[in-house]
Design a protein around this motif. Structure first.
Motif, PDB file in Angstrom:
ATOM      1  N   ASP A 103       7.867 -28.673 -20.069  1.00  0.00           N
ATOM      2  CA  ASP A 103       7.756 -28.280 -18.656  1.00  0.00           C
ATOM      3  C   ASP A 103       8.523 -29.331 -17.876  1.00  0.00           C
ATOM      4  O   ASP A 103       7.977 -30.380 -17.526  1.00  0.00           O
ATOM      5  N   TYR A 151      10.025 -39.191 -14.405  1.00  0.00           N
ATOM      6  CA  TYR A 151       9.439 -38.407 -15.493  1.00  0.00           C
ATOM      7  C   TYR A 151      10.399 -38.451 -16.669  1.00  0.00           C
ATOM      8  O   TYR A 151      11.607 -38.391 -16.471  1.00  0.00           O
ATOM      9  N   TYR A 160      -0.203 -36.304 -19.057  1.00  0.00           N
ATOM     10  CA  TYR A 160       0.962 -37.205 -19.080  1.00  0.00           C
ATOM     11  C   TYR A 160       0.563 -38.501 -19.768  1.00  0.00           C
ATOM     12  O   TYR A 160      -0.620 -38.791 -19.910  1.00  0.00           O
ATOM     13  N   SER A 209       4.781 -35.610 -21.291  1.00  0.00           N
ATOM     14  CA  SER A 209       5.840 -36.501 -20.809  1.00  0.00           C
ATOM     15  C   SER A 209       5.258 -37.823 -20.335  1.00  0.00           C
ATOM     16  O   SER A 209       4.056 -37.931 -20.104  1.00  0.00           O
ATOM     17  N   ARG A 257       4.211 -41.330 -11.869  1.00  0.00           N
ATOM     18  CA  ARG A 257       3.363 -40.874 -10.757  1.00  0.00           C
ATOM     19  C   ARG A 257       1.900 -41.204 -11.070  1.00  0.00           C
ATOM     20  O   ARG A 257       1.519 -41.306 -12.237  1.00  0.00           O
TER      21      ARG A 257
HETATM   22  P1  5GP Z   1       3.821 -32.778 -11.528  1.00  0.00           P
HETATM   23  O1  5GP Z   1       3.863 -34.198 -11.087  1.00  0.00           O
HETATM   24  O2  5GP Z   1       3.411 -31.858 -10.423  1.00  0.00           O
HETATM   25  O3  5GP Z   1       3.010 -32.605 -12.782  1.00  0.00           O
HETATM   26  O4  5GP Z   1       5.297 -32.352 -11.936  1.00  0.00           O
HETATM   27  C1  5GP Z   1       6.312 -32.337 -10.992  1.00  0.00           C
HETATM   28  C2  5GP Z   1       7.586 -31.812 -11.605  1.00  0.00           C
HETATM   29  O5  5GP Z   1       8.065 -32.708 -12.595  1.00  0.00           O
HETATM   30  C3  5GP Z   1       7.455 -30.449 -12.285  1.00  0.00           C
HETATM   31  O6  5GP Z   1       8.486 -29.615 -11.795  1.00  0.00           O
HETATM   32  C4  5GP Z   1       7.682 -30.726 -13.730  1.00  0.00           C
HETATM   33  O7  5GP Z   1       8.386 -29.675 -14.361  1.00  0.00           O
HETATM   34  C5  5GP Z   1       8.557 -31.956 -13.688  1.00  0.00           C
HETATM   35  N1  5GP Z   1       8.402 -32.748 -14.910  1.00  0.00           N
HETATM   36  C6  5GP Z   1       7.273 -33.069 -15.578  1.00  0.00           C
HETATM   37  N2  5GP Z   1       7.551 -33.784 -16.665  1.00  0.00           N
HETATM   38  C7  5GP Z   1       8.894 -33.919 -16.710  1.00  0.00           C
HETATM   39  C8  5GP Z   1       9.798 -34.560 -17.624  1.00  0.00           C
HETATM   40  O8  5GP Z   1       9.445 -35.162 -18.630  1.00  0.00           O
HETATM   41  N3  5GP Z   1      11.125 -34.474 -17.308  1.00  0.00           N
HETATM   42  C9  5GP Z   1      11.595 -33.825 -16.208  1.00  0.00           C
HETATM   43  N4  5GP Z   1      12.915 -33.783 -16.010  1.00  0.00           N
HETATM   44  N5  5GP Z   1      10.772 -33.221 -15.337  1.00  0.00           N
HETATM   45  C10 5GP Z   1       9.443 -33.273 -15.582  1.00  0.00           C
END
Ligand code: 5GP
Length: 211
Positions: free
Chosen positions: A107, A87, A59, A43, A47
Motif C-alpha cells: 500500500d 515512508y 507500520y 512499511s 509518522r
Molecule cells: P498513512 O500515514 O495514512 O497510513 O499513509 C499515508 C500514505 O502513505 C498512503 O497513501 C500510503 O499509501 C502511503 N504509504 C504507506 N507506506 C508507504 C511506503 O512504504 N512507501 C510509500 N511510497 N508510500 C507509503
C-alpha cells in the motif's frame, strides 16, 4: 530481486479518502477465509502512531535518524515523503515474504510505485479511483481525523496522485464497496479483471482530472 519468487507482488495506490484501507482489509479477510496467502506489507515510517496503530502490524514506527540510516544502507525498495512524513518499503521484508510464497500487497503512494516501476521487479499495480472529488472530500471530512487545512492539502495531493493512475495495470472504481472489493479480490487471486466498464472508469478519471 530478479530470481523467480514464489509469491506475487501487488501495488495498490489511491488518493487518501478513496477507501483503499477498507478495501485492503476486506481483501485480507477474504484471503484468510479462503486460505489464500495474502498479506499487507508493513512499511517503516517516521509518522507518529495514531491511536489504533500497532507497532509491527500497521507500520514499523522509527525516528528520522533511523530512517536516514536505513536509506543510506539501501534497505528500502522504495521510499517517499507523503504528507510531510517519510515512508519506506523494506527490501529484506519483501524478499522474505515473497520467498515464503506470500502474495504481498504494498500500500504505497504514486512516487513509490514509480520507483518500483523503474526497477526490474515483477508486480501487478492497481489504482483505486474515488467516484468524485465531492465524494472524496466528504469521506475525508466524515472520517474526522484531519483539520480543514490538512483536508485541503490531501485533496490537492489527490489530484496529483490521480494524474498518475493511467500508469497502473488496473484501475478499480470504488463507488460501490462490495463491487470494488470483488474486483480487487479477483485481480489478486485470479489475476483477472471482471471490469466490464473500463471506458466508464476512464471517463470518471478524466472528469476528476478536469475539475
Ligand atoms: P498513512 O500515514 O495514512 O497510513 O499513509 C499515508 C500514505 O502513505 C498512503 O497513501 C500510503 O499509501 C502511503 N504509504 C504507506 N507506506 C508507504 C511506503 O512504504 N512507501 C510509500 N511510497 N508510500 C507509503
Amino acid at each position: 530481486m530478479n530470481k523467480v519468487k514464489k509469491g506475487k507482488l501487488f501495488i495498490i495506490s489511491a488518493p487518501s479518502g478513496a477507501g483503499k484501507s477498507s478495501l485492503i482489509n476486506e481483501i485480507l479477510k477474504r484471503g484468510k477465509g479462503s486460505g489464500s496467502l495474502i498479506e499487507l506489507s508493513v512499511s517503516a515510517t517516521t509518522r507518529l502512531p495514531r491511536p489504533n496503530d500497532e507497532e509491527g502490524k500497521d507500520y514499523f514506527f522509527i525516528s528520522d535518524d533511523k530512517f536516514k540510516d536505513l536509506s543510506s544502507e539501501a534497505a528500502f525498495l522504495e521510499s517517499a515523503t507523503v504528507h510531510g512524513n517519510s515512508y519506506g518499503t523494506l527490501k529484506n521484508y519483501v524478499d522474505s515474504k515473497l520467498d515464503a510464497g506470500v502474495n504481498l500487497i504494498l500500500d504505497i503512494d504514486v512516487q513509490g510505485f514509480e520507483q518500483i516501476s523503474k526497477k526490474n521487479i515483477q508486480n501487478t499495480s492497481i489504482f483505486i479511483i474515488p467516484p468524485s472529488i465531492d465524494e472524496l472530500k466528504s469521506r475525508l471530512v466524515n472520517r474526522n481525523e484531519d483539520s480543514h487545512d490538512v483536508i485541503e492539502a490531501r485533496l490537492k495531493n489527490a489530484i496529483t496522485e490521480l494524474a498518475g493512475a493511467n500508469n497502473y495495470d488496473f484501475k478499480v472504481l470504488n463507488d460501490n464497496f462490495d463491487e470494488a472489493a470483488d474486483e480487487l479480490y479477483n485481480l489478486i487471486v485470479n489475476r483477472q479483471t471482471q471490469n466490464h466498464e473500463a471506458k466508464h472508469i476512464l471517463q470518471i478519471l478524466e472528469d476528476l482530472l478536469s475539475n
